[in-house]
Design an enzyme around this catalytic site. Structure first.
Site, mmCIF file in Angstrom:
data_model
loop_
_atom_site.group_PDB
_atom_site.id
_atom_site.type_symbol
_atom_site.label_atom_id
_atom_site.label_comp_id
_atom_site.label_asym_id
_atom_site.label_seq_id
_atom_site.Cartn_x
_atom_site.Cartn_y
_atom_site.Cartn_z
ATOM 1 C CB SER A 40 -0.897 0.005 1.246
ATOM 2 O OG SER A 40 -1.530 1.255 1.413
ATOM 3 C CE1 TYR A 62 -3.954 -2.302 4.798
ATOM 4 C CE2 TYR A 62 -3.230 -0.028 4.535
ATOM 5 C CZ TYR A 62 -3.708 -1.208 3.986
ATOM 6 O OH TYR A 62 -3.933 -1.294 2.635
#
Length: 284
Positions: free
Chosen positions: A168, A185
């Site tokens: 990401s 995350y």
């Protein structure tokens, strides 16, 4: 001199440079979102078999039904549902066993399964942090490790197998902060991209290329709530240089490229899919 001139302009046939005809692929987290769009691209680029896996059997079956209804697939090509819980080692082993019941080799592994968790600093439950790190990093490693014998079966330096991992832009820059901060995350996505670099060096000489993809905002079940909190789709689009969010074809095209002959010299790389937003103020 004439012969030398002809040699200097000699061209090769690139008509099939993006073809995946006959390839066998496995997509974890493939029943929805980016994984499903990627599986669609793989099938339409010529893959013979694409195994779709996620925890929910119904979701896998629905995804495969949609994929198998696509027009223009190669004769006999199909998506096959193999539900499994990739967050657990026994789930990964069950997945490998199920795939091995259909084929003795795998050409493409897209380790895409992942999770997120948002909470303010000081309020992140330890079990939630662990869950995100386990699924986004540890399970990716063990999925690749357990599939290695199938990936190596037909692999060679001239015709390498491919492994892709989903990172990401939050693993490259800074992710979401504040009330829905994504500390675990962001850390996990940075870690998995570096894991891919290490595996690229380990497996490259054996005929397996490993690369990472770092998407920005793509409308999906996982991202939709974060997008609302970041100002909504219109505001986010305006913050990106090409003035839009990610589209299904963006992820599908990148996956097809990385798995094709066109990317035969790409190993340990990270392709960022964010329209240049990583240089601006876009956050995940």
């Amino acid at each position: 001199m004439a012969d030398e001139a002809r040699q200097q302009v000699q061209l090769q046939d690139f008509s099939s440079i993006f073809s995946l005809k006959g390839k066998i692929a496995v997509v974890t987290g493939g029943s929805r979102g980016l994984g499903l769009h990627s599986a669609s691209g793989l099938l339409q680029a010529g893959c013979a078999l694409v195994f779709i896996t996620s925890r929910k059997a119904k979701a896998c079956e629905e995804a495969c039904a949609a994929l198998n209804a696509l027009p223009g697939l190669q004769p006999g090509a199909k998506a096959i549902s193999v539900p499994a819980d990739s967050s657990k080692i026994e789930g990964i082993d069950a997945l490998v066993k199920a795939v091995s019941g259909y084929t003795d080799h795998v050409d493409i592994l897209f380790a895409n399964a992942g999770a997120t968790w948002g909470a303010p600093f000081g309020e992140v439950p330890p079990e939630s942090f662990s869950k995100v790190m386990d699924l986004n990093v540890k399970s990716v490693y063990y999925t690749i490790e357990r599939f290695a014998p199938l990936l190596l079966k037909n692999a060679s330096l001239a015709n390498p197998s491919r492994v892709l991992v989903t990172g990401s832009v939050a693993g490259i820059g800074v992710g979401s902060l504040g009330k829905q901060a994504t500390f675990a995350y962001s850390a996990s996505k940075s870690a998995v991209l570096h894991l891919a670099r290490n595996l690229a060096v380990e497996l490259g000489p054996k005929g397996v290329l490993v690369n990472g993809i770092a998407p920005g905002f793509f409308p999906s079940k996982m991202a939709n709530e974060l997008m609302k909190q970041a100002g909504g789709t219109d505001a986010l689009s305006k913050s990106i240089p090409n003035q839009r969010l990610g589209l299904p074809e963006d992820i599908a095209g990148t996956v097809v490229y990385l798995c094709s002959r066109a990317a035969g010299h790409v190993n340990g790389g990270t392709i960022v899919l964010n329209g240049g937003g990583e240089w601006g103020k876009t956050k995940l």
